[in-house]
Each structure stands twice: as C-alpha cells, then as structure tokens.
Write a protein that holds these residues in place. Structure first.
Motif, PDB file in Angstrom:
ATOM      1  N   ILE A 177       0.837  -1.202   0.000  1.00 20.67           N
ATOM      2  CA  ILE A 177       0.000   0.000   0.000  1.00 20.67           C
ATOM      3  C   ILE A 177       0.872   1.252   0.000  1.00 20.67           C
ATOM      4  N   ALA A 178       1.743   1.368   1.027  1.00 21.57           N
ATOM      5  CA  ALA A 178       2.574   2.569   1.140  1.00 21.57           C
ATOM      6  C   ALA A 178       3.575   2.672  -0.006  1.00 21.57           C
ATOM      7  N   GLY A 179       4.064   1.519  -0.474  1.00 21.05           N
ATOM      8  CA  GLY A 179       5.093   1.546  -1.514  1.00 21.05           C
ATOM      9  C   GLY A 179       4.583   1.907  -2.888  1.00 21.05           C
ATOM     10  N   THR A 180       3.301   1.695  -3.131  1.00 19.27           N
ATOM     11  CA  THR A 180       2.765   1.945  -4.475  1.00 19.27           C
ATOM     12  C   THR A 180       1.960   3.231  -4.554  1.00 19.27           C
ATOM     13  N   GLY A 181       2.098   4.082  -3.541  1.00 23.68           N
ATOM     14  CA  GLY A 181       1.331   5.319  -3.530  1.00 23.68           C
ATOM     15  C   GLY A 181       1.862   6.343  -4.517  1.00 23.68           C
ATOM     16  N   SER A 182       1.027   7.332  -4.799  1.00 20.72           N
ATOM     17  CA  SER A 182       1.418   8.429  -5.700  1.00 20.72           C
ATOM     18  C   SER A 182       2.346   9.392  -4.962  1.00 20.72           C
ATOM     19  N   VAL A 183       3.164  10.085  -5.707  1.00 23.67           N
ATOM     20  CA  VAL A 183       4.101  11.055  -5.144  1.00 23.67           C
ATOM     21  C   VAL A 183       4.006  12.357  -5.933  1.00 23.67           C
ATOM     22  N   TYR A 184       4.448  13.431  -5.325  1.00 26.58           N
ATOM     23  CA  TYR A 184       4.441  14.718  -6.011  1.00 26.58           C
ATOM     24  C   TYR A 184       5.678  14.851  -6.886  1.00 26.58           C
ATOM     25  N   VAL A 185       5.453  15.128  -8.144  1.00 26.21           N
ATOM     26  CA  VAL A 185       6.522  15.381  -9.118  1.00 26.21           C
ATOM     27  C   VAL A 185       6.285  16.777  -9.688  1.00 26.21           C
ATOM     28  N   ALA A 186       7.228  17.678  -9.412  1.00 30.46           N
ATOM     29  CA  ALA A 186       7.104  19.075  -9.863  1.00 30.46           C
ATOM     30  C   ALA A 186       5.782  19.684  -9.401  1.00 30.46           C
ATOM     31  N   GLY A 187       5.375  19.314  -8.157  1.00 30.19           N
ATOM     32  CA  GLY A 187       4.166  19.875  -7.581  1.00 30.19           C
ATOM     33  C   GLY A 187       2.892  19.201  -8.018  1.00 30.19           C
ATOM     34  N   VAL A 188       2.996  18.133  -8.812  1.00 33.79           N
ATOM     35  CA  VAL A 188       1.808  17.425  -9.304  1.00 33.79           C
ATOM     36  C   VAL A 188       1.801  16.009  -8.713  1.00 33.79           C
ATOM     37  N   LEU A 189       0.675  15.614  -8.121  1.00 33.05           N
ATOM     38  CA  LEU A 189       0.549  14.267  -7.561  1.00 33.05           C
ATOM     39  C   LEU A 189       0.500  13.261  -8.693  1.00 33.05           C
ATOM     40  N   THR A 190       1.528  12.408  -8.779  1.00 34.05           N
ATOM     41  CA  THR A 190       1.696  11.514  -9.923  1.00 34.05           C
ATOM     42  C   THR A 190       1.720  10.051  -9.465  1.00 34.05           C
ATOM     43  N   PRO A 191       0.880   9.190 -10.034  1.00 34.67           N
ATOM     44  CA  PRO A 191       0.902   7.777  -9.675  1.00 34.67           C
ATOM     45  C   PRO A 191       2.110   7.079 -10.305  1.00 34.67           C
ATOM     46  N   PRO A 192       2.545   5.929  -9.750  1.00 36.41           N
ATOM     47  CA  PRO A 192       3.669   5.198 -10.340  1.00 36.41           C
ATOM     48  C   PRO A 192       3.298   4.636 -11.700  1.00 36.41           C
ATOM     49  N   THR A 193       4.290   4.515 -12.543  1.00 31.65           N
ATOM     50  CA  THR A 193       4.082   3.958 -13.876  1.00 31.65           C
ATOM     51  C   THR A 193       3.975   2.437 -13.794  1.00 31.65           C
ATOM     52  N   ALA A 194       3.580   1.838 -14.884  1.00 31.28           N
ATOM     53  CA  ALA A 194       3.472   0.385 -14.933  1.00 31.28           C
ATOM     54  C   ALA A 194       4.831  -0.267 -14.693  1.00 31.28           C
ATOM     55  N   ALA A 195       5.891   0.323 -15.251  1.00 32.00           N
ATOM     56  CA  ALA A 195       7.242  -0.229 -15.061  1.00 32.00           C
ATOM     57  C   ALA A 195       7.658  -0.133 -13.595  1.00 32.00           C
ATOM     58  N   GLN A 196       7.306   0.984 -12.947  1.00 31.89           N
ATOM     59  CA  GLN A 196       7.637   1.146 -11.535  1.00 31.89           C
ATOM     60  C   GLN A 196       6.860   0.160 -10.664  1.00 31.89           C
ATOM     61  N   LEU A 197       5.604  -0.065 -10.990  1.00 28.48           N
ATOM     62  CA  LEU A 197       4.813  -1.052 -10.238  1.00 28.48           C
ATOM     63  C   LEU A 197       5.390  -2.455 -10.410  1.00 28.48           C
ATOM     64  N   THR A 198       5.885  -2.768 -11.594  1.00 21.29           N
ATOM     65  CA  THR A 198       6.520  -4.067 -11.827  1.00 21.29           C
ATOM     66  C   THR A 198       7.784  -4.207 -10.976  1.00 21.29           C
ATOM     67  N   THR A 199       8.581  -3.142 -10.915  1.00 17.96           N
ATOM     68  CA  THR A 199       9.797  -3.159 -10.092  1.00 17.96           C
ATOM     69  C   THR A 199       9.453  -3.400  -8.625  1.00 17.96           C
TER      70      THR A 199
END
Length: 335
Positions: A177-199
């Motif tokens: 749950i905590a590891g796959t959460g969205s993060v702010y990138v350049a001030g925009v809340l951005t979800p992880p990409t498919a490649a990041q979720l695979t990693t």
C-alpha cells in the motif's frame, strides 16, 4: 428464656448449643496440642520437604514469562525440595547440612548445598539459571543468527521506491500500500508507472519471504563454590569462586548502509564468561584484626565483533566491535 433479639430459647436448643461448644473446645484443644508438638519437633528435628507435580500454562506469552520461565503454553514440571539435617540438638556435635532446590522444572531453577561444622569449616555449593525473554515476534532477512556473521539471501533485492528515488533505499517498497502510492513530481501528484509497479512487485516477491522469525532471549548460568576453614579461634581462611556464562541474542540497532546511512536491528550474538575469585587470610587476637585478601574479576567475551551485509549493496559489509574482554585484580591488606 429469650436471647438478646427476643427469640425463644428452648431446652433442646440449649443442649445442642452446649454440644456444639463442646466440640469446638475439643477441636481447639487438639489443635493447640498439635501446634505445640509440631513447634517442638521443628526446633529439634529439622523438617524435610519434597514437592513434585505437574503444572500447566493455559496461554503462551513471552511478556508474561519475561523472567519467570512461563513463556510457553503447555505442561511443566513442578519440583522443589528442602532437605536438612545434622547432629542432634542436644549432642556435643555442631555438624549441619542442608540441600535445597526450587523451580526445577523451569529455566529459572536454583540448587544449593551447605555443609558445616560450626566454628571449624563451612562448604557451600550453588547453581542457578535466569532466563530473560526479549521477543518472539522479531523478524529479519539475515541468515546466520547464532553466529557473528550475518548474510543476506542470494535473491535479495535492494528495497527502493522508484517513483520517489530509484537510487536510495526505502523500506516502504515492502508494503504493497505505502510503496505503491502516488508522489508529487514538480508539484503534481503523480501515480507510479506500470514499469515502476513491476519493479516494486519484484522487490516484494523476492524480499518479503526472506523475513523469518528469530526468538530473542538471553540466559545466564551461574555456579558458586565457597569454603571457609578455621583451624583455631585466631585464624580463618575463606575462599570462593563463581563462574557465570551468558548466551543468547539481543536486538542491536546499527547502521546498515555504508553510503546513505540508516539504521536497522540485527540479532546481536551474546556469548560471555565471567569468573570471580575471592580469598583472604584473617587473623584476630584481643584487639588486633589482620586480613590479607585478593579479589579477581575476569570477563571474557567470546564474540569479538558482529558483521552484517549492507541491504543496499550486499557486496559490502559493516562490522561493529563487541565489548572487550577484561580483567580486574585487587589485593588488599587491612589491619
């Protein structure tokens, strides 16, 4: 006849009361005589006691059994004894002895022995154990618990959260749950990409099963022997020796990365021996007292250091020194 509450007391009830009072008086008289007899016997003939049985712990709890040896659910042995004897109280001999044991069915058992001839010599022997329960829920990915070299499994992957920072260790990656959460990138809340979720899925699949339980506990074993001899009223020679061994594991917080420092908890191996020696030569006459004595404490740590692999880079290891072995020797002259 009436009682103080106004109730009528008949002849039959009065006879019953007299009979009951008579029984009570006889019981008290018998109890008193028996108590006197027991007290007299206990003063002249030391009582010997042996207790043997089976107990049961209804529910296991390592916190409840932290020091009392009752941490595990199930049956346990009950064993205690107190045996004593020697010369008769009205004889010219001062010979005495005693053997005791408590909690023999648990890992906190105690045994002691005492043999003495008053004014001449005394010999004492002792053995005891003390168990310290620390944790039964601690988990670690490290292999080699019980040694001073901790290694990571061959399939270990450095835990990182790629959408936060693909280079730094981040144990949030092990939480789905905590590891796959969205993060702010350049001030925009951005979800992880498919490649990041695979990693992240690959990290969890490799690392989470590597965590296994290691019970943390320490146990002390201690043995004592003491002897005192008095050849006459002026001289006394007491000597004693104690050996103590401590083993087990305790949690140790330590830095686990050589680059980006962060802490982890490793199972620190405990394996120490401590010897204590006491001896003296005492002389007394009239107003003079003279004592020549020695005391020694010898500590040996059988674990010189702890080494563990870096969770960020298993090709590197960290090492921490354990407490050093040491000795203390003291000679004294008192007059």
């Amino acid at each position: 006849m009436r009682d103080n509450r106004g109730n009528v007391i008949t002849r039959g009830s009065m006879q019953a009361m007299r009979g009951a009072l008579g029984v009570i008086v006889l019981m008290l008289a018998g109890y008193t005589n028996n108590a006197v007899a027991q007290t007299a016997a206990s003063q002249t003939q030391p009582e010997k006691k042996v207790e043997v049985g089976v107990g049961d712990v209804s529910d296991g709890s390592w916190k409840f059994g932290e020091y009392n040896g009752l941490e595990n659910k199930g049956p346990l042995g009950i064993g205690n004894f107190d045996l004593r004897g020697g010369a008769a109280y009205d004889s010219a001999s001062t010979w005495r002895w005693r053997l005791t044991g408590t909690n023999l069915g648990l890992e906190i058992r105690n045994l002691s022995a005492y043999f003495a001839k008053q004014g001449k010599f005394r010999l004492t022997l002792g053995y005891d154990e003390l168990l310290k329960i620390r944790s039964d829920s601690y988990q670690t990915p490290y292999l080699g618990a019980g040694t001073n070299n901790l290694t990571l499994p061959a399939n270990w992957i450095a835990p990182k959260v790629p959408q936060v920072n693909a280079a730094n260790v981040n144990f949030r990656s092990l939480d789905p749950i905590a590891g796959t959460g969205s993060v702010y990138v350049a001030g925009v809340l951005t979800p992880p990409t498919a490649a990041q979720l695979t990693t992240l899925a690959n990290i969890r699949a490799a690392d989470v099963p590597d965590f296994h339980n290691v019970n943390l506990w320490t146990k002390r074993y201690r043995g004592d022997v003491g002897f005192s001899y008095s050849p006459n009223q002026q001289w006394e020679i007491p000597v004693s020796f104690r050996h103590e061994h401590k083993g087990g594991y305790k949690p140790l917080g330590a830095v686990t990365s050589q680059v980006s420092e962060f802490s982890g908890t490793i199972p620190d191996l405990i394996d120490t021996d401590t010897d204590q020696v006491n001896g003296s030569l005492n002389y007394k006459v009239k107003n003079l007292f003279l004592a020549v004595a020695y005391y020694g404490s010898l500590f040996k740590n059988n674990v010189q250091s702890m080494t563990w692999q870096d969770v960020n880079d298993p090709t590197k290891s960290a090492t921490m020194a354990s407490a050093p072995s040491n000795q203390f020797n003291q000679f004294s002259l008192t007059a």
